[in-house]
Design a protein around this motif. Structure first.
Motif, PDB file in Angstrom:
ATOM      1  N   UNK A  44       0.830  -1.214   0.000  1.00  0.00           N
ATOM      2  CA  UNK A  44       0.000   0.000   0.000  1.00  0.00           C
ATOM      3  C   UNK A  44       0.859   1.257   0.000  1.00  0.00           C
ATOM      4  N   UNK A  45       1.908   1.285   0.815  1.00  0.00           N
ATOM      5  CA  UNK A  45       2.789   2.459   0.867  1.00  0.00           C
ATOM      6  C   UNK A  45       3.442   2.672  -0.495  1.00  0.00           C
ATOM      7  N   UNK A  86       0.741   3.801  -3.152  1.00  0.00           N
ATOM      8  CA  UNK A  86       0.273   5.163  -2.906  1.00  0.00           C
ATOM      9  C   UNK A  86       1.348   6.196  -3.242  1.00  0.00           C
ATOM     10  N   UNK A  87       2.601   5.900  -2.891  1.00  0.00           N
ATOM     11  CA  UNK A  87       3.664   6.883  -3.114  1.00  0.00           C
ATOM     12  C   UNK A  87       4.093   6.943  -4.583  1.00  0.00           C
ATOM     13  N   UNK A  88       4.299   5.802  -5.202  1.00  0.00           N
ATOM     14  CA  UNK A  88       4.813   5.788  -6.573  1.00  0.00           C
ATOM     15  C   UNK A  88       3.720   6.076  -7.591  1.00  0.00           C
ATOM     16  N   UNK A 125       8.714   2.428   2.702  1.00  0.00           N
ATOM     17  CA  UNK A 125       8.858   2.603   1.255  1.00  0.00           C
ATOM     18  C   UNK A 125      10.203   2.055   0.781  1.00  0.00           C
ATOM     19  N   UNK A 126      11.271   2.369   1.511  1.00  0.00           N
ATOM     20  CA  UNK A 126      12.600   1.876   1.155  1.00  0.00           C
ATOM     21  C   UNK A 126      12.632   0.349   1.150  1.00  0.00           C
ATOM     22  N   UNK A 165      12.595  -4.980  -1.589  1.00  0.00           N
ATOM     23  CA  UNK A 165      11.957  -6.278  -1.833  1.00  0.00           C
ATOM     24  C   UNK A 165      11.617  -6.452  -3.309  1.00  0.00           C
ATOM     25  N   UNK A 166      11.107  -5.406  -3.936  1.00  0.00           N
ATOM     26  CA  UNK A 166      10.765  -5.480  -5.370  1.00  0.00           C
ATOM     27  C   UNK A 166      12.022  -5.749  -6.188  1.00  0.00           C
TER      28      UNK A 166
END
Length: 160
Positions: A118-119, A122-124, A148-149, A154-155
């Motif tokens: 979700x973070x 929402x941010x990107x 976010x970091x 992880x991605x």
């Protein structure tokens, strides 16, 4: 407060782009946009003002999307091959490579655990500032930055 029509005019396109990022399908994003604004209209009395209207609408839209995913039992990422990707790449090979990269990143994002997913979304994709995301979760801005970091990390690991 602004009229509901003014809210739609101001936030309709940004919320649509957010939903398009989630779904990867223009028709589904349009349907979810309609559902989002319908739910917002019905539940306008629940808006507490602790976040921006845009964040509130994105949260409603995300919940509508998750509900649809559960209904279709496709939260695990099936059906991503059908997504549309507009690209102005000069040749077929480059477009195919970009589409594959986009698909891999999208699958990785969908595999993230909450609240990382979700973070990150929402941010990107929603362009919501980390400060506002933190307030939405009732956490500090540092928490949002770290979350976010970690999501990005992880991605990156999933697609490597």
């Amino acid at each position: 407060m602004a009229t509901f029509q003014e809210i739609y005019q101001e936030y309709g396109r940004p919320v649509y782009r957010f939903l398009l990022t989630l779904t990867g399908n223009m028709n589904e994003a349009e349907e979810l946009l309609q559902e989002t604004f319908y739910q917002a209209f019905v539940h306008i009395d629940r808006f507490e003002g602790r976040c921006s209207v845009y964040t509130w609408l994105c949260k409603i839209g995300k919940n509508a999307w998750l509900k649809e995913c559960r209904r279709r039992k496709r939260l695990d990422g099936r059906g991503l091959e059908d997504m549309e990707l507009t690209d102005n790449a000069p040749d077929l090979e480059e477009r195919t490579i970009r589409k594959e990269e986009y698909r891999r990143v999208r699958q990785a994002v969908l595999r993230l655990e909450e609240p990382y997913r979700e973070v990150f979304i929402m941010h990107v994709f929603g362009e919501v500032p980390l400060k506002e995301i933190a307030a939405n979760f009732g956490k500090s801005e540092s928490w949002a930055r770290v979350t976010f970091f970690r999501a990005k990390k992880q991605i990156t690991e999933m697609i490597s």
